[in-house]
Design a protein around this motif. Structure first.
Motif, PDB file in Angstrom:
ATOM      1  N   LEU A  82      21.363  26.373   9.506  1.00  0.00           N
ATOM      2  CA  LEU A  82      22.830  26.260   9.462  1.00  0.00           C
ATOM      3  C   LEU A  82      23.542  27.209  10.435  1.00  0.00           C
TER       4      LEU A  82
ATOM      5  N   GLN B 403      21.431  20.020   3.967  1.00  0.00           N
ATOM      6  CA  GLN B 403      21.739  20.744   5.208  1.00  0.00           C
ATOM      7  C   GLN B 403      21.963  19.779   6.364  1.00  0.00           C
ATOM      8  N   ALA B 406      25.352  18.144   5.957  1.00  0.00           N
ATOM      9  CA  ALA B 406      26.447  19.062   6.299  1.00  0.00           C
ATOM     10  C   ALA B 406      26.577  19.186   7.811  1.00  0.00           C
ATOM     11  N   SER B 407      25.427  19.367   8.502  1.00  0.00           N
ATOM     12  CA  SER B 407      25.521  19.549   9.947  1.00  0.00           C
ATOM     13  C   SER B 407      25.944  18.259  10.632  1.00  0.00           C
ATOM     14  N   THR B 409      27.996  16.049   9.470  1.00  0.00           N
ATOM     15  CA  THR B 409      29.450  15.993   9.334  1.00  0.00           C
ATOM     16  C   THR B 409      30.123  16.876  10.379  1.00  0.00           C
TER      17      THR B 409
END
Lengths: 328, 454
Positions: A82, B403, B406-407, B409
């Protein structure tokens, strides 16, 4: 020939080149809100011809990781996933804002200025966060994350130091005087960051502890922190010299900042060697097949001297003080 | 395990969106860099300020496009590692050096000398400035060379052996000049030439709509049209050769492109249909008898392998089938538009307004064809990542679906914003100053480009 070792050195050089070179332009990006509109135009001009090539060192670093140490990809990039994505988003925003802010007017320009700052900040902070996570071997727990956040903040300070000393070198007048103040603040942050990392790394790993506090080796390696302190002191003195208007001293603060980064990097490299992931994976365990390493080494040996050569040429072409309106 | 499948789909979606977005920008910069070399040399030889204005305008568009390509390319370099870690541990000994050579021989060169091109004109002698433009153009082409060598190797691998638990290069010449590389490289270079020519013609038409008396824009538009009109027939020929090469090395891809379900003789060409994957047949199809056999084997009764010949190892049919038709369809429209436009503007005739609108509409037609073509070749390679060597599903890592989601998006939001800004700025640059004077020197392209093509 110990090929994995050679590529560890090459990757280290790429990452250090990236941190110093993109560090100064990310730092300039983070300093944008502290400057007036006219000064912002000079600041952007001072990094305009360079930022793109600077960022390429990151691509070379990741390219060497992909090629030379493929076994490390899953643990390293998986552990940093992330923060890596957020860093990439930051670098994208910073990069395009560069071009878009010139062509925009009114509130559009303000928006791109803001995104230029935000992108620079996000990328810098995430790189520090990655460093903090990496040093601790991606350990989970609140304390480790707080540590990573602190390293993130310190790296922002470090890039601000590089950016500010770059501006001391490339600008004059009011902006240069402002840059001296920024540089001194940046130096304080760097001091905190280097201290933090130096304390934390031995705490995390016994391997590192042994390396630093195993007498009599301790005496030898204490050269690094001592030299870092000296470089910090030299930087402070150099900013004072620039302030007094001493001739030909403009480059000295930047030189000292580069020295601090290089020494800190050397210390880190000494701590972690020979691990790619601390206490888990060494460079020899993570290395690629020798055919790949040999193929890459031939190319790197031939091409890298040219890259260094024309990079120096480019810095010579654009030497001297930056002026606003480079893009207009 | 459903979460593994989710993760694979998300990893593929993310990588696919990224490469599909990224290729839009190199598709312009590869050819535009060579256009810029021509503009710069022409200014040097004639000292006509219109050439300089042309160069200055298009170098700005180049810089903007190049930046878009760089920042999305950096993301791609990381995604090789984050999304496909087992790609690198299985075939990294081949893929890695090719990627690294691209960085070493192209990226630094382009990035450094673009700085000189953009900002150094008054700081260096003319010959250094011209050399910089040449080095940037050379860099964009070298970059395309390496990445297409790698992509082609993944399509039609050659020169590799299995050693010590992974695939390594036995012959680098064999790896680089693998069977599909010459075709793919030529096809992509021409695609870039066409995409750029339509961008040049389209933005000039956009300017003419706002400033009808801008003679420079009219001539630039003509230059783009003529170049496109010349390149398209060559592209059709190269595309056909590329297809024949694919038939030899990746017959399953061809079967999916043409929606041929069963191995037969005298296969018709399906112009349109709704492929039904579950039942293995085409609904509502419109066919030309013997067409596919004629095109692919140049004999009406020739036998072609159908999808049934490959068991489960063939790509999904519908996306490949439709994307291929989109590519060919847009290509044919581009042929019609460029030839019609060339005819309509013959001997300095002014193009009617409706034609200007049409050209403006076709500004990014090359993008549609290029992306459609890449969808054909990339989805057409499935289920393989490297044909016959490594399956896509076996290359994925263990990043969690949360994860990845999320990335994904984050990427989509960022790309959407970048895309909108890019289009707005491009049209703004093309129209800038249109109302000021009757004919500002060198609208997009300036009068000068046309002189070369007259």
């Amino acid at each position: 020939m110990d090929l994995p070792l050679i590529f560890m050195v090459l990757m280290g050089v790429s990452v250090l080149a990236y941190v110093v070179l993109d560090g100064y332009d990310l730092g300039v990006g983070m300093l944008m809100p502290a400057a007036t509109g006219e000064e912002q135009s000079v600041m952007v001009s001072s990094i305009g011809p360079f930022w793109d090539a600077n960022e390429t060192w990151l691509v070379l670093g990741i390219g060497i990781l992909l090629t030379a140490f493929p076994i490390a990809l899953a643990p390293v990039l998986g552990g940093l996933y992330l923060p890596v994505v957020a860093m990439l988003v930051g670098l994208m925003l910073r990069g395009v804002a560069f071009d878009f802010r010139i062509k925009a007017q009114g509130w559009h320009r303000e928006l791109w200025n803001w995104l230029f700052w935000a992108g620079s900040f996000l990328a810098s902070f995430c790189q520090g966060l990655m460093l903090g996570r990496y040093i601790t071997g991606f350990a989970s727990g609140f304390g480790y994350w707080m540590f990573a956040v602190l390293v993130g903040a310190s790296l922002c300070g470090g890039y601000v130091l590089l950016g500010a000393t770059w501006l001391i070198l490339k600008t004059e007048g009011d902006l240069q005087r402002k840059a001296i103040v920024w540089a001194r603040w940046g130096l304080a942050w760097v001091g905190l960051g280097v201290a933090l990392v130096s304390i934390a790394t031995p705490m995390v790993s016994e391997t590192v502890r042994d390396k630093w506090f195993d007498f009599p080796r301790t005496l030898g390696v204490m050269v690094l922190p001592a030299a870092t302190l000296a470089a910090g002191f030299a930087l402070w003195v150099a900013t004072a010299a620039v302030k007094r208007g001493e001739a030909r001293s403009d480059w000295r603060p930047f030189g000292a900042a580069v020295a601090i980064f290089t020494l800190a990097f050397a210390g880190l490299a000494y701590s972690l060697f020979p691990y790619v992931v601390i206490d888990r994976l060494t460079i020899w365990e993570a290395a690629a097949h020798p055919t790949a390493l040999r193929a890459l080494l031939v190319g790197a040996a031939i091409v890298l001297p040219f890259i260094v050569g024309y990079t120096i040429l480019s810095y010579r072409i654009f030497r001297g003080k930056a002026k606003g309106g480079l893009y207009d | 395990m459903p979460s593994m499948e989710d993760a694979l789909i998300l990893a593929r979606a993310q990588f696919g969106i990224n490469i599909g977005f990224h290729i839009l920008f190199p598709a312009i910069t590869i050819a535009l860099a060579w256009y810029l070399v021509a503009f710069r040399i022409a200014y040097q030889r004639t000292r006509n300020p219109e050439w300089l204005a042309t160069y200055r305008l298009w170098v700005k568009i180049f810089a903007l496009t190049f930046t878009m390509g760089v920042v999305t390319g950096v993301v791609m370099s990381f995604q090789f590692g984050t999304n496909w870690p087992r790609y690198m541990t299985t075939v990294g000994a081949i893929a890695g050096p090719l990627l690294a050579y691209e960085v070493l021989t192209a990226f630094f060169l382009e990035a450094t000398f673009l700085g000189v091109m953009l900002f150094g004109m008054n700081r260096v002698p003319d010959w250094v400035h011209i050399a910089s433009a040449l080095l940037v153009a050379f860099g964009t082409t070298v970059s395309a060379f390496w990445i297409l060598a790698l992509n082609s190797w993944m399509q039609t691998p050659a020169g590799h052996v299995f050693a010590d638990g992974q695939w390594v290069a036995a012959s680098w010449m064999g790896v680089i000049f693998n069977p599909s590389f010459p075709y793919r490289f030529t096809h992509m270079m021409l695609a870039s030439g066409l995409t750029t020519s339509f961008v040049i013609a389209g933005l000039s038409a956009w300017r003419l709509l706002r400033a009808p008396s801008d003679g420079g824009a009219a001539k630039t538009m003509r230059a783009g049209l003529v170049t496109a009109a010349v390149l398209i027939p060559i592209q059709i020929f190269v595309g056909d050769q590329h297809g024949l090469d694919t038939l030899e090395h990746q017959p399953a891809k061809i079967a999916a492109m043409e929606a041929i379900w069963h191995t037969e003789r005298g296969v018709p060409l399906v112009l349109f249909a709704i492929p039904d994957e579950a039942r293995g047949r085409n609904d509502y199809s419109i066919e030309l008898p013997y067409g596919a056999s004629l095109i692919l084997r140049h004999r009406a009764d020739a036998q072609l392998q159908g999808l049934d010949a490959f068991g489960k190892d063939h790509p999904p049919v519908a996306p490949v089938f439709f994307a291929f038709r989109a590519m060919v369809g847009v290509g044919v429209l581009m042929l019609v538009v460029s030839w019609w436009g060339t005819w309509a503007t013959r001997r300095r005739r002014a193009a009617p307004r409706w034609m200007l609108w049409m050209l403006a509409l076709f500004t990014f037609a090359g993008w549609v064809a290029t992306d459609a073509g890449w969808i054909v070749t990339e989805i057409g390679r499935q289920p393989w990542l490297v044909t016959g060597v490594l399956r896509t599903a076996d290359a994925a890592g263990d990043i969690s679906p949360a994860q990845l989601g999320a990335s994904l998006t984050g990427y989509i939001l960022t790309y959407t914003m970048m895309f909108v800004a890019y289009i707005v700025v491009l049209t703004h640059i093309a129209g800038a100053g249109a109302g000021d004077k009757p004919a500002p020197a060198g609208g997009p392209g300036g009068a000068a480009i046309a002189k070369a093509t007259e």
